[in-house]
Scaffold this motif. Sequence first.
Motif, short mmCIF file in Angstrom:
data_model
loop_
_atom_site.label_atom_id
_atom_site.label_comp_id
_atom_site.label_asym_id
_atom_site.label_seq_id
_atom_site.Cartn_x
_atom_site.Cartn_y
_atom_site.Cartn_z
N GLN A 1 2.87 6.16 -14.54
CA GLN A 1 2.12 6.91 -13.54
C GLN A 1 2.50 6.46 -12.13
N GLN A 2 2.64 5.14 -11.93
CA GLN A 2 3.04 4.63 -10.62
C GLN A 2 4.45 5.10 -10.26
N TRP A 3 5.37 4.99 -11.20
CA TRP A 3 6.74 5.43 -10.96
C TRP A 3 6.76 6.88 -10.50
N ARG B 1 0.86 -1.20 0.00
CA ARG B 1 0.00 0.00 0.00
C ARG B 1 0.89 1.25 0.00
N PRO B 2 1.52 1.55 -1.13
CA PRO B 2 2.49 2.65 -1.17
C PRO B 2 1.90 4.01 -0.82
N LEU C 1 6.04 10.90 -3.89
CA LEU C 1 5.73 10.64 -2.48
C LEU C 1 6.99 10.37 -1.67
N TYR C 2 7.90 9.59 -2.23
CA TYR C 2 9.12 9.23 -1.52
C TYR C 2 9.98 10.45 -1.26
N VAL D 1 10.43 -2.34 -7.95
CA VAL D 1 10.46 -1.85 -9.33
C VAL D 1 11.86 -1.39 -9.73
N ALA D 2 12.73 -1.11 -8.75
CA ALA D 2 14.12 -0.82 -9.10
C ALA D 2 14.77 -2.06 -9.70
#
Length: 448
Positions: free
Chosen positions: A142-144, A117-118, A150-151, A132-133
């Motif tokens: 879009q997720q990337w 749940r990022p 956020l990070y 994903v890295a």
Amino acid sequence: MVSRLVILCLLGGLSACQMPADTNTARYMLAQGNTMQAREQLRELAEAGDSAAQVEYGKLLAAQQGADPAEAMVWYQRAWQQHDYRAGPASLRLFKRYQGSMAFGEDRARELLVPLRPRESEEDLRLALDVVALYPGAATDQQWQEWLRLYRRSCVMECYFETYAGRYAQHKGDIAQAEAFYAQALHRDPRAVEYLQDMHWQNGTPESFVALMQDLEGDVSLDGAYCLRVATLIKANATTAEHDPSVMRWLQRAADNGEPQALSEQLRYMLSWPNFYSHRDFNSKVAELMPLDPAVATFFRAQGDMQWAWYALRPERARDDLEKLVSQGMAQALMPLGTLYQSGFLGEADMERAVMYYTRAAEAGMAEGDASLSSLYATGRGIMRDPIRAYAHKEASKVLLPRTARQESDERLILPESLQPAADQAAEKLIAQRRRWLEEQFHVAITY
């Protein structure tokens, strides 16, 4: 933080008192090079159901070069079933050692992202980026972009934004931007070193990576794990098959900084280049490793006993050591046993046993087993020449090769046109068996 009791025990010697099993204590033991004691404590905790210890114990097993990944994957599965999702990236990194197709790996990565749940959890956000890295195609653009945004805004300690951003830029084909991001992370995150090497490899510029590592060598702040990672990547870098003294320098720095795998990697490198190292120096390293990890030390001692360039052959001791290790479940001892029987050091060459051990090695997931069988059948030394089997084993070896294998591994054996259909059929059968082995080893990482 390590407890006062642990420090007192370590200062007084490991036999001075009985330390309680504790994951942090085991990590500290690893940092001190006490691999055997750390393994025992981590296994005890893992068997008791401690998910953190299960992940750490799996990593310890996975770090053993040439080892069967099945046991490590089982521990990752147990941690995963307890919703310790750190097992996901750990299992995926182990999978990447093998030459599965990118799509195959991306499917695994997508499965591992499902329970995370990022948007709601900072830890899950970091784990998603870790996944994903490794396989950038597992996430959409879009997720990337959302996860990176956020990070960058939420991370306050041990932040590796540049590593993740570099990986995304590399995935998008922006090499200059990726290199700029990696350059900012090189001194803090060994993954940036790995991804930089991967990028230069794919672009056909491996010499650029070696030059960058030379510039980095003067940084005295790098820890043991970092130095080991750099040494491994330089050694695997497909520039030229030449001895590189910087590999041993990096490995020595790793050993001096308490990295437990550094000693065994030094021994491995010395065996690869016997003309640059003496048998006396090799034996000194074996003696240094023996009290820390007797099985691994014995494994290397046996190979030193078989190194003809040192004029110190002890084939009977090597045979006894290796057969004992195989009986104890050390699959990587199969290859040197096959070599020992093929060489004739024990008297006459025993090609039947050599083929048997090479076959067992191949079936245990070692590309070298298929490669050795291919060479035997191609030349017909001591066995009946069989170009069809030689071709099949050559193709099968590519399935299990590490991703850092040299380009010459892609070469195909040339056969007469009349033999090609039968050779393709034999290769297809063997390749299916090797892929089945991969599936059996790695499906457990996503069973939940």
